[in-house]
Design an enzyme around this catalytic site. Structure first.
Site: not given
Ligand code: OAD
Length: 249
Positions: A121, A129, A154, A192
């Site tokens: 990401h 830019c 630009c 995640t």
């Molecule tokens: P999320 O915020 O959706 O999920 C975070 C996860 O981390 C959750 O499942 C929590 O339960 C878990 N969590 C919290 N604390 C933790 C810990 N100490 N150890 C392990 N896990 C823990 O984040 P992402 O799955 O990364 O995209 O989100 C995916 C994408 O959606 C991001 O990259 C971003 C976002 O909107 C873009 O910006 C394109």
């Protein structure tokens, strides 16, 4: 399976594996103080991150979107890698072929010392830019006013080097991540929620190709069903325990 058995089982699988792939999300950086996208702390001035992380939001109000990213950059500037990031560095050193695909834009995996990192990401410290004639790595936070920053060539608005909702991932990186998931004997899914595609599909690819999948997350997620081992604590402690078990072998 009790946590001790799961730790030992995973350490054994890692010790025998030639190919290991990992998918990380915001949760691995939570213990470094980086706010996650969803759940508590996921709001900025009443906006959801998903509302601001879009090309439409940037076209409509680039100053608002830049203030959001400048806030994230400011928070990140004081964040350090944690035990979870460091455990992945230790695992990479022991495995012949190791690939770390991350959805995080915070750069903490590389800062910890991970080498084969695919930033699916993008990276929040990269700025380019919108007409793609100029690109810089700028670690300043907050950025100097006025926002949005402008291209020195630009004069178009510069934008954060992250992938927004509705935009394609850098395909060459995703292809490498998919090939690693396909080839992996062990696949780790860490911090995640597994709801954003195509990153989440990597866990399914790995599972269907026969990998031993382990999930590190305090909560059940959309990907839990693919995991043979579940580590339900914070990623830092659980991954450190796996590394200790691996080093004791
Ligand atoms: P999320 O915020 O959706 O999920 C975070 C996860 O981390 C959750 O499942 C929590 O339960 C878990 N969590 C919290 N604390 C933790 C810990 N100490 N150890 C392990 N896990 C823990 O984040 P992402 O799955 O990364 O995209 O989100 C995916 C994408 O959606 C991001 O990259 C971003 C976002 O909107 C873009 O910006 C394109």
């Amino acid at each position: 399976m009790n946590p001790h058995d799961a730790t030992k089982e995973l350490a054994t699988a890692l010790a025998e594996a030639r190919v290991v792939a990992v998918l990380t999300g915001a949760g691995i950086s939570a213990e470094s103080g980086v706010p996650t996208f969803r759940g508590p702390g996921g709001l900025w001035e009443g906006h959801r991150g998903e509302e601001l992380a879009t090309p439409e939001a940037f076209a409509r109000d680039p100053v608002l979107v830049w203030r959001f990213y400048d806030w994230r950059r400011t928070k990140l500037a004081s964040c350090e890698p944690n035990a979870g990031h460091r455990a992945l560095v230790a695992i990479e050193k022991r495995v012949p072929h190791f690939t770390l695909a991350t959805q995080n834009v915070d750069g903490l995996h590389r800062l910890a010392g991970s080498e084969n990192v695919l930033e699916l990401h993008g990276n929040i410290w990269r700025i380019y830019c919108e007409r793609e004639c100029h690109e810089v790595i700028d670690r300043r936070a907050p950025l100097p006013e006025p926002l949005p920053p402008r291209c020195p060539r630009c004069h178009a608005p510069l934008r954060p080097g992250v992938v927004w909702f509705g935009e394609p991932l850098p395909w060459h990186l995703f292809e490498q991540a998919e090939a690693a998931a396909q080839a992996a004997q062990v696949f780790l899914v860490i911090g995640t929620s597994g709801v954003v595609e195509p990153a989440a599909s990597l866990a399914r690819v790995a599972k269907h190709a026969g990998a031993f999948v382990a999930e590190f997350n305090p909560e059940e997620t959309a990907l839990s069903r693919y995991a043979s081992a579940l580590f339900r604590g914070g990623a830092g402690d659980s991954l450190s325990a796996v590394v200790t078990a691996l080093e004791d072998m």
